[in-house]
Each structure stands twice: as C-alpha cells, then as structure tokens.
Design a protein around this motif. Structure first.
Motif, PDB file in Angstrom:
ATOM      1  N   GLU A   1      74.960  68.196  58.583  1.00 57.51           N
ATOM      2  CA  GLU A   1      74.992  69.657  58.555  1.00 57.51           C
ATOM      3  C   GLU A   1      76.384  70.218  58.836  1.00 57.51           C
ATOM      4  O   GLU A   1      76.815  71.181  58.181  1.00 57.51           O
ATOM      5  N   TYR A   2      77.099  69.621  59.781  1.00 57.85           N
ATOM      6  CA  TYR A   2      78.396  70.165  60.164  1.00 57.85           C
ATOM      7  C   TYR A   2      79.464  69.988  59.083  1.00 57.85           C
ATOM      8  O   TYR A   2      80.542  70.596  59.155  1.00 57.85           O
ATOM      9  N   GLU A   3      79.170  69.178  58.054  1.00 58.05           N
ATOM     10  CA  GLU A   3      80.133  68.966  56.967  1.00 58.05           C
ATOM     11  C   GLU A   3      79.775  69.728  55.692  1.00 58.05           C
ATOM     12  O   GLU A   3      80.541  69.713  54.730  1.00 58.05           O
TER      13      GLU A   3
ATOM     14  N   GLN B   1      82.232  72.126  53.946  1.00 56.95           N
ATOM     15  CA  GLN B   1      83.532  71.579  53.571  1.00 56.95           C
ATOM     16  C   GLN B   1      83.607  71.191  52.095  1.00 56.95           C
ATOM     17  O   GLN B   1      84.665  71.308  51.468  1.00 56.95           O
TER      18      GLN B   1
ATOM     19  N   ASP C   1      67.154  71.469  62.200  1.00 59.29           N
ATOM     20  CA  ASP C   1      67.610  72.584  63.013  1.00 59.29           C
ATOM     21  C   ASP C   1      66.648  72.766  64.180  1.00 59.29           C
ATOM     22  O   ASP C   1      65.528  72.258  64.174  1.00 59.29           O
TER      23      ASP C   1
ATOM     24  N   LYS D   1      69.727  71.865  68.336  1.00 55.12           N
ATOM     25  CA  LYS D   1      70.657  71.424  67.298  1.00 55.12           C
ATOM     26  C   LYS D   1      71.642  72.527  66.895  1.00 55.12           C
ATOM     27  O   LYS D   1      72.801  72.277  66.611  1.00 55.12           O
TER      28      LYS D   1
ATOM     29  N   ASN E   1      72.020  74.165  64.114  1.00 48.38           N
ATOM     30  CA  ASN E   1      72.662  73.931  62.826  1.00 48.38           C
ATOM     31  C   ASN E   1      72.654  75.159  61.919  1.00 48.38           C
ATOM     32  O   ASN E   1      73.243  75.124  60.840  1.00 48.38           O
TER      33      ASN E   1
ATOM     34  N   LYS F   1      74.316  77.781  62.118  1.00 49.39           N
ATOM     35  CA  LYS F   1      75.693  78.208  61.851  1.00 49.39           C
ATOM     36  C   LYS F   1      76.303  77.409  60.707  1.00 49.39           C
ATOM     37  O   LYS F   1      76.996  77.965  59.845  1.00 49.39           O
ATOM     38  N   TYR F   2      76.037  76.098  60.679  1.00 54.80           N
ATOM     39  CA  TYR F   2      76.586  75.269  59.602  1.00 54.80           C
ATOM     40  C   TYR F   2      75.944  75.628  58.267  1.00 54.80           C
ATOM     41  O   TYR F   2      76.630  75.678  57.237  1.00 54.80           O
TER      42      TYR F   2
ATOM     43  N   ASP G   1      77.543  78.908  57.142  1.00 57.31           N
ATOM     44  CA  ASP G   1      78.900  78.713  56.613  1.00 57.31           C
ATOM     45  C   ASP G   1      78.856  78.203  55.175  1.00 57.31           C
ATOM     46  O   ASP G   1      79.643  78.633  54.320  1.00 57.31           O
TER      47      ASP G   1
END
Length: 247
Positions: free
Chosen positions: A113-115, A118, A138, A142, A144, A146-147, A150
């Motif tokens: 999720e954090y990638e 990108q 999520d 977690k 997630n 926000k990810y 984004d």
C-alpha cells in the motif's frame, strides 16, 4: 500448536471472521482475513483452529451470468478494461480469477500500500484502463487510507474526467470520505466496516459490462456487494462498455 497457514478465528470476537496465520512471533499471531480485507493480530491463546474454509463465491459468479446476458443479433460488445492494484497477492489472484470467468480484460499488479502512489501513473500509461481498482488491507491500526488516497490523487491528475477513468479505492474500514474527496468514484467504507475480498472487483466488473452511454443505477450497483451501501459507496457515473453494430 498453531503454524503459519492455519485457518483460525478469535474467541474474543465471537469467532466472526476466519483468518489465515501469516506469521507467529513471541506468542502473537499475525492474521490475514480469508474473505474480508482485514489484517489483525492476536495472542495464540485467543485462537481456535477452523477445520474447513466455507468460502463460497457462487453468488458472485451467478451475478456474472446475469451481467453478461447481452442482446445478441448483430451487436458486438467491448467491455471496459480494468487495472487492479492490490496490496495482497492472494486477494489479487482471487480477483483476477473473478474477472477471467467473466471474460473481462484485466491487468493485475501487486504493490504494498505504501508504494502504490509511486508507480500508479506508469501503470496507467502502460495499460490505459477504463477502470482502476486500488485496494489491499486497511484498519485503524494499518492506516492505509492515506496511501490509497495518495494513489487516487495521482490517478485523478492523470485523468480528470470521472467518466473516462473510474477509480475504485479502499479496503476494510477505510476512510470513505477521504477517498471520495481525493477523486475516487467509489470507495469503502461508509460505515467503517469490513468488506468482502471481492467487493471492489464486483463494482469494477459490473461497470465494465454497462454501456458507456448508460447512467448506472447507483443503489442497485452497491447492493451487488456484500454489505451494500454500508460497505461501499460512490458517485453517479456511466458504464464503460462499448457497444457496436454490426458484428
């Protein structure tokens, strides 16, 4: 003795969700929901083994048959193309199998999720989808959402028209308001509840099989998911399928 891969449920939560053990560290089991897009952890002494997974997706597959009941004759149909980005490899495979059964062209990408934000523009450029699904895991722990948000913002900058790129985002307990404000057409979870692993795919597949000149019945669409408007919500939109004549 519990081990990685065991199916379990939690006594403290009335055994309401079946999980698979992802790993065990210091008497704590880290869990992945079998049917719901949820990560959790639990002390081993709170777990009970589940002998059999009663997962049954037949209702979802029956819905596919109804959706593909097109008028025949001299018409031809080109369903919308789906890009599905998932933070869970097993859920991704399950969703891709679901699309495949409906003969829908779908491209799957596994991404933590954090990638997601990108590389999402590259995926959009490579695939040129009509629909993008951004999902995974999520929860309050977690965070997630926000990810996901984004990644949604990147997608919406890539294509501002809501009818030309439909964005479906979120997982269990995601921040619905944040995802909608970020530019998603559909998101989870209005009532901050768990959603079924296939719920985002149900929305995507249904929209891919609706004529692009047809306004979608929003309430009827949401009712196709496991918890209806409590689990998924969205904005008025059109389908993305192209209908041509003659064959």
């Amino acid at each position: 003795m519990f081990k990685k891969g065991d199916l379990v449920s939690r006594n403290s939560h009335n055994n309401d969700v079946i999980f698979k053990i992802e790993k065990i560290e210091d008497d704590v089991a880290y869990l992945i929901g079998v049917d719901v897009r949820l990560c959790a952890d639990s002390m081993l002494n709170d777990l009970v083994l589940v002998e059999e997974n009663n997962t049954d997706d037949r209702a979802f597959y029956e819905e596919i048959t109804k959706l593909r009941n097109f008028e025949r004759g001299d018409y031809f149909y080109i369903p919308g193309k789906i890009l599905h980005i998932d933070g869970d490899r097993e859920y991704l495979k399950r969703c891709l199998d679901f699309y495949k059964k409906a003969n829908i062209l779908a491209y799957g990408v596994y991404s933590p999720e954090y990638e997601m934000s990108q590389n999402v523009e590259k995926y959009l450029s490579d695939v040129s989808p009509d629909i993008v699904v951004i999902t995974g895991h999520d929860s309050d722990s977690k965070k997630n959402s926000k990810y996901f948000a984004d990644a949604v913002k990147k997608c919406r900058r890539y294509q501002k028209d809501y009818d030309k790129l439909i964005i479906i985002a979120g997982a269990c307990q995601s921040n619905y308001e944040l995802l909608i404000k970020s530019g998603a057409n559909f998101a989870s979870s209005p009532k901050h509840i768990n959603i079924h692993a296939l719920d985002p795919a149900i929305i995507a597949l249904t929209l891919s099989l609706i004529d692009k000149n047809e306004h979608v019945d929003l309430i009827n669409l949401l009712e196709k998911t496991s918890n209806g408007k409590d689990g998924m919500g969205g904005v008025s939109t059109r389908g993305v399928m192209t209908v041509g004549y003659p064959r």
